[in-house]
Write a protein that holds these residues in place. Structure first.
Motif, PDB file in Angstrom:
ATOM      1  N   VAL A  95      56.812 -19.161 -43.415  1.00  0.00           N
ATOM      2  CA  VAL A  95      57.547 -19.139 -44.671  1.00  0.00           C
ATOM      3  C   VAL A  95      58.077 -17.954 -44.893  1.00  0.00           C
ATOM      4  O   VAL A  95      58.527 -17.575 -44.331  1.00  0.00           O
ATOM      5  N   SER A  96      59.157 -18.781 -45.786  1.00  0.00           N
ATOM      6  CA  SER A  96      60.252 -18.156 -46.276  1.00  0.00           C
ATOM      7  C   SER A  96      60.747 -18.500 -47.399  1.00  0.00           C
ATOM      8  O   SER A  96      61.522 -19.536 -47.433  1.00  0.00           O
ATOM      9  N   PHE A  97      60.516 -17.552 -48.451  1.00  0.00           N
ATOM     10  CA  PHE A  97      61.462 -17.318 -49.440  1.00  0.00           C
ATOM     11  C   PHE A  97      62.118 -16.368 -50.291  1.00  0.00           C
ATOM     12  O   PHE A  97      61.673 -14.985 -49.713  1.00  0.00           O
ATOM     13  N   ASP A 106      55.256 -27.547 -51.236  1.00  0.00           N
ATOM     14  CA  ASP A 106      54.724 -26.130 -50.791  1.00  0.00           C
ATOM     15  C   ASP A 106      56.726 -25.413 -50.456  1.00  0.00           C
ATOM     16  O   ASP A 106      56.518 -25.224 -48.849  1.00  0.00           O
ATOM     17  N   PRO A 107      57.461 -25.167 -50.891  1.00  0.00           N
ATOM     18  CA  PRO A 107      58.876 -25.447 -50.736  1.00  0.00           C
ATOM     19  C   PRO A 107      58.832 -23.910 -50.254  1.00  0.00           C
ATOM     20  O   PRO A 107      58.933 -23.363 -50.766  1.00  0.00           O
ATOM     21  N   GLY A 108      59.383 -23.688 -48.096  1.00  0.00           N
ATOM     22  CA  GLY A 108      60.097 -23.011 -47.848  1.00  0.00           C
ATOM     23  C   GLY A 108      58.724 -22.387 -46.816  1.00  0.00           C
ATOM     24  O   GLY A 108      59.069 -21.607 -45.973  1.00  0.00           O
ATOM     25  N   THR A 109      58.295 -23.667 -46.395  1.00  0.00           N
ATOM     26  CA  THR A 109      57.032 -23.353 -45.868  1.00  0.00           C
ATOM     27  C   THR A 109      56.747 -24.777 -44.790  1.00  0.00           C
ATOM     28  O   THR A 109      57.337 -25.636 -44.914  1.00  0.00           O
ATOM     29  N   LEU A 110      56.840 -24.048 -43.381  1.00  0.00           N
ATOM     30  CA  LEU A 110      57.381 -25.329 -42.780  1.00  0.00           C
ATOM     31  C   LEU A 110      56.089 -24.859 -40.965  1.00  0.00           C
ATOM     32  O   LEU A 110      55.899 -23.965 -41.266  1.00  0.00           O
ATOM     33  N   GLY A 111      55.724 -26.661 -40.929  1.00  0.00           N
ATOM     34  CA  GLY A 111      54.723 -26.108 -39.888  1.00  0.00           C
ATOM     35  C   GLY A 111      54.366 -27.545 -38.581  1.00  0.00           C
ATOM     36  O   GLY A 111      54.899 -28.343 -39.202  1.00  0.00           O
ATOM     37  N   GLY A 139      46.361 -24.525 -57.871  1.00  0.00           N
ATOM     38  CA  GLY A 139      47.497 -24.333 -57.861  1.00  0.00           C
ATOM     39  C   GLY A 139      47.987 -22.866 -57.931  1.00  0.00           C
ATOM     40  O   GLY A 139      47.504 -22.557 -58.286  1.00  0.00           O
ATOM     41  N   SER A 140      49.800 -23.322 -57.680  1.00  0.00           N
ATOM     42  CA  SER A 140      50.180 -21.570 -58.285  1.00  0.00           C
ATOM     43  C   SER A 140      50.906 -21.982 -59.621  1.00  0.00           C
ATOM     44  O   SER A 140      52.055 -20.892 -59.724  1.00  0.00           O
ATOM     45  N   ASP A 141      49.760 -22.139 -60.699  1.00  0.00           N
ATOM     46  CA  ASP A 141      50.668 -22.338 -62.050  1.00  0.00           C
ATOM     47  C   ASP A 141      49.872 -20.728 -62.824  1.00  0.00           C
ATOM     48  O   ASP A 141      49.590 -20.779 -64.116  1.00  0.00           O
ATOM     49  N   ASP A 142      50.011 -19.369 -61.924  1.00  0.00           N
ATOM     50  CA  ASP A 142      49.310 -18.077 -62.707  1.00  0.00           C
ATOM     51  C   ASP A 142      50.490 -17.756 -64.221  1.00  0.00           C
ATOM     52  O   ASP A 142      51.553 -17.844 -63.838  1.00  0.00           O
ATOM     53  N   ARG A 202      50.923 -17.223 -47.758  1.00  0.00           N
ATOM     54  CA  ARG A 202      49.845 -17.804 -46.248  1.00  0.00           C
ATOM     55  C   ARG A 202      49.806 -17.376 -45.399  1.00  0.00           C
ATOM     56  O   ARG A 202      50.570 -16.980 -44.932  1.00  0.00           O
ATOM     57  N   VAL A 203      48.632 -17.947 -45.092  1.00  0.00           N
ATOM     58  CA  VAL A 203      47.943 -17.500 -43.859  1.00  0.00           C
ATOM     59  C   VAL A 203      47.848 -19.107 -42.710  1.00  0.00           C
ATOM     60  O   VAL A 203      47.984 -19.943 -43.254  1.00  0.00           O
ATOM     61  N   PRO A 204      48.714 -18.585 -41.701  1.00  0.00           N
ATOM     62  CA  PRO A 204      49.115 -20.205 -40.653  1.00  0.00           C
ATOM     63  C   PRO A 204      47.310 -20.803 -40.640  1.00  0.00           C
ATOM     64  O   PRO A 204      46.804 -20.288 -40.141  1.00  0.00           O
TER      65      PRO A 204
END
Lengths: 267, 154
Positions: free
Chosen positions: A104-106, A75-80, B22-25, A234-236
């Protein structure tokens, strides 16, 4: 697509590694021999032998979920990151606790917004979130093996999860090709989420006091406050904020600090 | 062997589960429009007419061509509490004004946000061909697909 390939390789590799071992060995042969003997002699089948949970190495383990480092690829933009602790509570029960954070940042991409024949190249809003989470619960070991020195576990568990995050959406674009697009924003504010988590996983000793484990996690949301303004992307520690139920996994490396193993012949 | 079977089942279930989350909405368009049907006033049956629509408020738009149809989608304005159209039947125009309220709603990660509208009332100039306007369903919301307004034609 990349995400599915990565997850597939990950699970197939780990599951085959763990399940490839045959722990039943001699016991199966003994049982077969006994059954054949019973059939030949015509004697009634013996009552099922009650299996006694073996002595396994006890202690307190600290662990790190290394699957968190795959998050940017999935999930690009997500770090944890996540660390945890596991300690024996009873003979075959563990108390587990985990602590983690997630960012999360985008940005939205408005390159094609004025072309009615094109959609957004990316999400139609920008989003930033940072927060932490904690889980507390227990795991129960169902793996009974008659093999001295085998400290592996098959675990079922239940945990309670809590997350707090600050999130914002600096730019929300609602597309309208007739009257014109509408832009709004959400200022930063805090959201709390509570959930219950059922887990199933395998834990195996790699070398002395070092373990690896993987878990499948089914999470059900119990309560979220303040989400009527902006649903968390996203909820952590929980996953997709808009889902009532999420499926997750973790892959952990553990170091065990042994205690309570005297006079029991633990290896 | 037993473990291998369990393992394969679990892996398949997990992959299916992850695939389903998945996020294929698919994001639907035109979801902030009042679905408007045309009916004959005498028989209350849906009818097909030659119709051209021009936006009057909050902006003037005359870019749409005439089409033969029994229903149209009239986009409601996010900026104002009323939206005005002029509907031309066979070249004769009548003004229809939608009075509405709106509420911001989250659709999904991929589709973002949208406004849900509530049509409070509809005014019209019944001097030419419109006999009556009825609000059949006042809620204009995402993926609902119901007819919101019925326009009865003389």
């Amino acid at each position: 697509m990349l995400r599915y390939i990565l997850i597939s390789i990950f699970y197939i590799t780990t599951s085959n590694l763990l399940f490839a071992q045959d722990y039943t060995g001699d016991r199966t042969e003994q049982t077969t021999e006994r059954m054949m003997q019973n059939e030949e002699e015509g004697t009634p089948r013996e009552p099922k032998e009650k299996k006694i949970y073996p002595h396994k190495r006890r202690g307190t383990a600290i662990n790190m979920d290394i699957s968190r480092f795959l998050m940017p690829a999935i999930d690009p933009g997500t770090l944890g990151a996540e660390i945890g602790v596991r300690t024996n509570f009873k003979k075959r029960m563990f108390i587990v606790g985990e602590l983690g954070y997630e960012n999360v940042s985008f940005d939205n991409n408005l390159a094609d917004i004025n072309d009615p024949n094109k959609g957004f190249e990316d999400k139609p809003y920008s989003y930033n979130s940072s927060g932490f989470y904690a889980r507390v619960g227990f795991d129960y070991d169902i793996f009974i093996v008659d093999e001295p020195g085998n400290n592996d576990n098959i675990l079922f568990g239940l945990s309670y999860g809590y997350a707090f995050q600050n999130h914002e959406s600096p730019s929300v674009i609602i597309r309208d090709d007739y009257w014109g697009h509408y832009e709004t924003s959400f200022s930063k504010y805090g959201v709390s989420t509570h959930w219950l988590e059922f887990t199933f996983g395998l834990r195996t000793q790699i070398v002395n006091n070092f373990y690896m484990s993987w878990f499948i996690r089914v999470r059900g949301k119990v309560y979220t406050d303040n989400e009527e303004l902006l649903v968390p992307y996203r909820v952590p520690g929980y996953g997709k904020g808009s889902n009532a139920v999420n499926l997750g996994f973790s892959y952990k490396l553990e170091y065990l600090i042994p205690w309570g193993n005297k006079d029991k012949g633990h290896l | 062997m037993k473990f291998n079977v369990i393992s394969i089942i679990i892996v398949v279930l997990v992959l299916l589960g992850v695939g389903c989350t998945g996020s294929d909405d698919i994001c639907l368009s035109g979801q902030m429009s009042a679905t408007t049907g045309f009916y004959l006033d005498s028989t209350s049956t849906q009818t097909t007419i030659n119709m051209r629509v021009e936006g009057r408020y909050p902006r003037i738009d005359s870019s749409r061509a005439e089409t033969s149809t029994n229903s149209i989608f009239l986009p409601l304005s996010m900026e104002t509490d009323s939206t005005v159209f002029e509907l031309f039947k066979d070249g004769i125009g009548e003004t229809v004004t939608f009075h509405h309220t709106k509420e911001l709603a989250y659709v999904s990660e991929e589709c973002g946000f949208i406004f849900h509208f509530t049509i409070e009332s509809v005014d019209f100039t019944n001097t030419k061909y419109i006999a009556e306007v009825e609000v059949a369903d006042k809620e204009v919301s995402y993926n609902k697909g119901t007819e919101n307004v019925k326009i009865y034609i003389d």
